[in-house]
Write a protein that holds these residues in place. Structure first.
Motif, PDB file in Angstrom:
ATOM      1  N   PHE A  46      51.000  46.246  33.080  1.00  0.00           N
ATOM      2  CA  PHE A  46      51.900  45.887  31.986  1.00  0.00           C
ATOM      3  C   PHE A  46      52.949  44.863  32.435  1.00  0.00           C
ATOM      4  N   ASP A  71      51.293  41.494  32.397  1.00  0.00           N
ATOM      5  CA  ASP A  71      51.208  40.980  31.031  1.00  0.00           C
ATOM      6  C   ASP A  71      52.556  40.483  30.548  1.00  0.00           C
ATOM      7  N   MET A  72      53.604  41.236  30.816  1.00  0.00           N
ATOM      8  CA  MET A  72      54.941  40.869  30.346  1.00  0.00           C
ATOM      9  C   MET A  72      55.387  39.539  30.953  1.00  0.00           C
ATOM     10  N   SER A  80      49.791  40.418  25.884  1.00  0.00           N
ATOM     11  CA  SER A  80      49.829  41.812  25.444  1.00  0.00           C
ATOM     12  C   SER A  80      48.437  42.436  25.555  1.00  0.00           C
ATOM     13  N   MET A 122      46.965  44.488  27.812  1.00  0.00           N
ATOM     14  CA  MET A 122      46.887  45.923  28.083  1.00  0.00           C
ATOM     15  C   MET A 122      47.299  46.741  26.865  1.00  0.00           C
ATOM     16  N   ALA A 123      48.362  46.332  26.216  1.00  0.00           N
ATOM     17  CA  ALA A 123      48.803  47.046  25.013  1.00  0.00           C
ATOM     18  C   ALA A 123      47.740  46.965  23.928  1.00  0.00           C
ATOM     19  N   ASN A 149      56.247  53.717  32.291  1.00  0.00           N
ATOM     20  CA  ASN A 149      55.586  54.037  33.564  1.00  0.00           C
ATOM     21  C   ASN A 149      56.583  54.122  34.710  1.00  0.00           C
ATOM     22  N   THR A 197      54.437  46.325  25.172  1.00  0.00           N
ATOM     23  CA  THR A 197      54.221  45.916  26.560  1.00  0.00           C
ATOM     24  C   THR A 197      55.483  46.135  27.377  1.00  0.00           C
ATOM     25  N   ARG A 198      56.615  45.695  26.838  1.00  0.00           N
ATOM     26  CA  ARG A 198      57.893  45.891  27.552  1.00  0.00           C
ATOM     27  C   ARG A 198      58.238  47.379  27.667  1.00  0.00           C
ATOM     28  N   MET A 210      56.183  49.892  27.761  1.00  0.00           N
ATOM     29  CA  MET A 210      55.295  50.590  28.688  1.00  0.00           C
ATOM     30  C   MET A 210      55.667  50.329  30.146  1.00  0.00           C
ATOM     31  N   VAL A 211      56.300  49.189  30.425  1.00  0.00           N
ATOM     32  CA  VAL A 211      56.825  48.961  31.774  1.00  0.00           C
ATOM     33  C   VAL A 211      57.876  50.019  32.093  1.00  0.00           C
ATOM     34  N   GLY A 241      51.508  50.602  35.377  1.00  0.00           N
ATOM     35  CA  GLY A 241      52.748  49.869  35.152  1.00  0.00           C
ATOM     36  C   GLY A 241      52.668  48.434  35.634  1.00  0.00           C
TER      37      GLY A 241
END
Length: 210
Positions: free
Chosen positions: A124, A127-128, A133, A135-136, A160, A153-154, A156-157, A121
């Motif tokens: 991500f 990255d956000m 992006s 990791m995505a 997690n 990406t958003r 997955m935050v 998390g």
């Protein structure tokens, strides 16, 4: 903003029935765990429940790592040499097993799942905040997913964070033996949720572009 969130939530639940089934081999660690834990509890005898927990968990975790090893190699090969890839894959796979085996504490086994969600998390989140992006892109390298990577990406935050909270809640709310059942069934739950998220985001993005 609220309307878009409501639409996304409706699409998420609407796509649950369209999720492809989880591959059968992904359930092998669950089967191994649910067989090994009661068997070890009987073999080791009363008062050795913690040892039975740790041993069964490590067996299932090792099996899960073995099943994912080839996928991990493919992900790393695009970024590192063959020798570096092999070394990193072994390090990622074996380090948790060695650490948890050396400690021998069921709570550490439970919290290792929380640690996984925190680490992934955090990547991500990084990255956000940076507007990337990366990791995505590693998780979904297909061309058809490229347009959806910022939204993923958003998502997955939140994904997690949600599973981190769920794991910590389960640790506090249920007996360790019941937590093992939760961990065994977790891949099926994660598969269901993640695929529904992907489908919902793809449809929202496609509708916005239409």
């Amino acid at each position: 903003m609220l309307r878009q969130a409501f639409v996304s939530l409706r699409l998420f639940f609407g796509h649950l029935q369209d999720i492809p089934p989880l591959p059968r081999n992904a359930l092998l660690p669950a089967a191994a765990l649910l067989i090994a834990y009661p068997a070890l509890s009987i073999l080791l005898g009363p008062g050795e429940g913690g040892q039975a927990f740790v041993t069964a968990f490590l067996l299932a975790l090792a099996l899960r790592g073995a099943l994912r090893f080839e996928t991990l190699l493919r992900q790393l090969l695009g970024q590192f040499s063959h020798h570096e890839t092999a070394a990193m894959a072994l390090l990622v796979t074996l380090t948790p097993l060695v650490l948890l085996a050396s400690v021998g504490d069921p709570l550490w086994c439970q919290r290792s799942l929380s640690a996984y969600y925190i680490v992934v998390g955090s990547m991500f989140v990084s990255d956000m905040l940076a507007g990337r992006s990366d990791m995505a892109g590693r998780f979904w390298p297909l061309d058809q997913m490229e347009a959806h990577l910022p939204a993923m990406t958003r998502a997955m935050v939140l994904y997690n964070l949600g599973f981190l909270i769920l794991n910590e809640t389960m640790i506090r709310a249920v007996d360790p033996s019941h937590w093992l059942v939760y961990w065994a069934l977790l891949p099926a739950l994660a598969h269901l949720v993640l695929n529904a998220v992907i489908m919902a985001i793809a449809q929202v993005d496609d509708d916005a572009c239409a």
